[in-house]
Motif scaffolding. Sequence first.
Motif, PDB file in Angstrom:
ATOM      1  N   ARG A 191       0.833  -1.210   0.000  1.00 43.57           N
ATOM      2  CA  ARG A 191       0.000   0.000   0.000  1.00 43.57           C
ATOM      3  C   ARG A 191       0.859   1.248   0.000  1.00 43.57           C
ATOM      4  N   LYS A 194       2.593   1.853  -3.200  1.00 43.74           N
ATOM      5  CA  LYS A 194       1.671   2.071  -4.323  1.00 43.74           C
ATOM      6  C   LYS A 194       1.870   1.038  -5.437  1.00 43.74           C
ATOM      7  N   ARG A 195       2.021  -0.223  -5.035  1.00 48.06           N
ATOM      8  CA  ARG A 195       2.115  -1.291  -6.025  1.00 48.06           C
ATOM      9  C   ARG A 195       0.780  -1.423  -6.746  1.00 48.06           C
ATOM     10  N   THR A 196       0.823  -1.565  -8.061  1.00 45.96           N
ATOM     11  CA  THR A 196      -0.424  -1.675  -8.815  1.00 45.96           C
ATOM     12  C   THR A 196      -1.217  -2.920  -8.429  1.00 45.96           C
ATOM     13  N   TYR A 198      -1.764  -3.761  -5.611  1.00 47.09           N
ATOM     14  CA  TYR A 198      -2.559  -3.344  -4.459  1.00 47.09           C
ATOM     15  C   TYR A 198      -3.575  -2.275  -4.847  1.00 47.09           C
ATOM     16  N   THR A 199      -3.140  -1.287  -5.621  1.00 46.05           N
ATOM     17  CA  THR A 199      -3.993  -0.120  -5.887  1.00 46.05           C
ATOM     18  C   THR A 199      -5.050  -0.357  -6.955  1.00 46.05           C
ATOM     19  N   ASP A 200      -4.802  -1.261  -7.906  1.00 46.23           N
ATOM     20  CA  ASP A 200      -5.702  -1.416  -9.055  1.00 46.23           C
ATOM     21  C   ASP A 200      -6.790  -2.453  -8.823  1.00 46.23           C
ATOM     22  N   THR A 202     -10.619  -3.231  -6.435  1.00 47.01           N
ATOM     23  CA  THR A 202     -11.681  -2.658  -5.617  1.00 47.01           C
ATOM     24  C   THR A 202     -12.240  -3.741  -4.701  1.00 47.01           C
ATOM     25  N   PRO A 204      -9.080  -1.605  -2.603  1.00 48.64           N
ATOM     26  CA  PRO A 204      -7.625  -1.707  -2.749  1.00 48.64           C
ATOM     27  C   PRO A 204      -7.061  -2.854  -1.906  1.00 48.64           C
TER      28      PRO A 204
END
Length: 339
Positions: A191, A194-196, A198-200, A202, A204
């Motif tokens: 988190r 900002k690993r994708t 994790y972030t991409d 829903t 997150p």
Amino acid sequence: MAATPPHPAVSSHTYTIAGVLVTVHGLAELPPSVAAAACLWLLHPRLQARETMAPIAAQVISAWNARVHSGTAGRHPNGLVAVAFDQRNHGSRCVDPLHNEAWRQGNPRHVQDMFSCYHGTATDTSLLIDHLESYVFNTPASPKITHHLALGISLGGHATWHCLLSDPRITAGVVAIGCPDYTRLMTDRARLSKRTTYTDTTPPGASFLGSPDFPPALRDAVAQYDPAGLLLPAHFNPVGADSPPSLDRFKLLVRERLHGKKILNLSGKADKLVPYAAGEPFYKILKHVLSRDESLQIGFDDVLFDGVGHAFPQSMADKATEWICEVLVGEERDVTSKI
């Protein structure tokens, strides 16, 4: 990261054991008549090497020997030596520096590399326990190693949890700025980084576990060796609500793996790299179980240091030193009571 206590250096001798350079501190300071010795295994932080642990070796050995000389270490005190070696891919064993780095430093396999490294450290510690005595105490008149303890910092703190769980010969451990819940620790790090993976999603983080950043095979390894993964499988949810714990299984495994052991957990309240919050849910369940079942005979001291980040300051070194000396006095009493 390691403390530099104001103690004179103690002797050190380096051996090649099982293909690993192993430095043994305190051999020259052993009392000549000592028949038994305790061994403190010192596990260094990530990006460091075995030399990092020389100051804490000197502090603990000097403090223990002072007790022996003053007569406050018991009637038949053990001698004490401390052992340090390079963790895998560190120091003399480094084969690729990038694999010691984190995501932000360009290592895409940070999670796999770190877990496999300190899992390997626990395996190496057990291997070296098998062989150490034949190198350093190899005559009929030599002391016998009767107790093994571990002290690990950061990466070495993670490894100390593994040592305690996996090797019955290691009866006490100091975990300094380490964590017993690798899944929660690395999910939070994903988190923050900002690993994708994790972030991409829903919500997150929903698909982080099982992604290329935390592959299914790694999840299997965590379930087999990590304290939270092994003792409380499928309980902790780093991105949602935890499920009810299976305390019957927890108690059974804790009794099997940790019965009679002592653990000192040292954490910094301001630690952002290995935050106390990552391990806190596990600590709460462990404390709950231990407070209600004295037959487990497990000592768990959990100490938080105000204003301390991801570091091992003098205050932690002093607490660890005093605690180790008290453990050694207690083990001497236990042996004496059985004579």
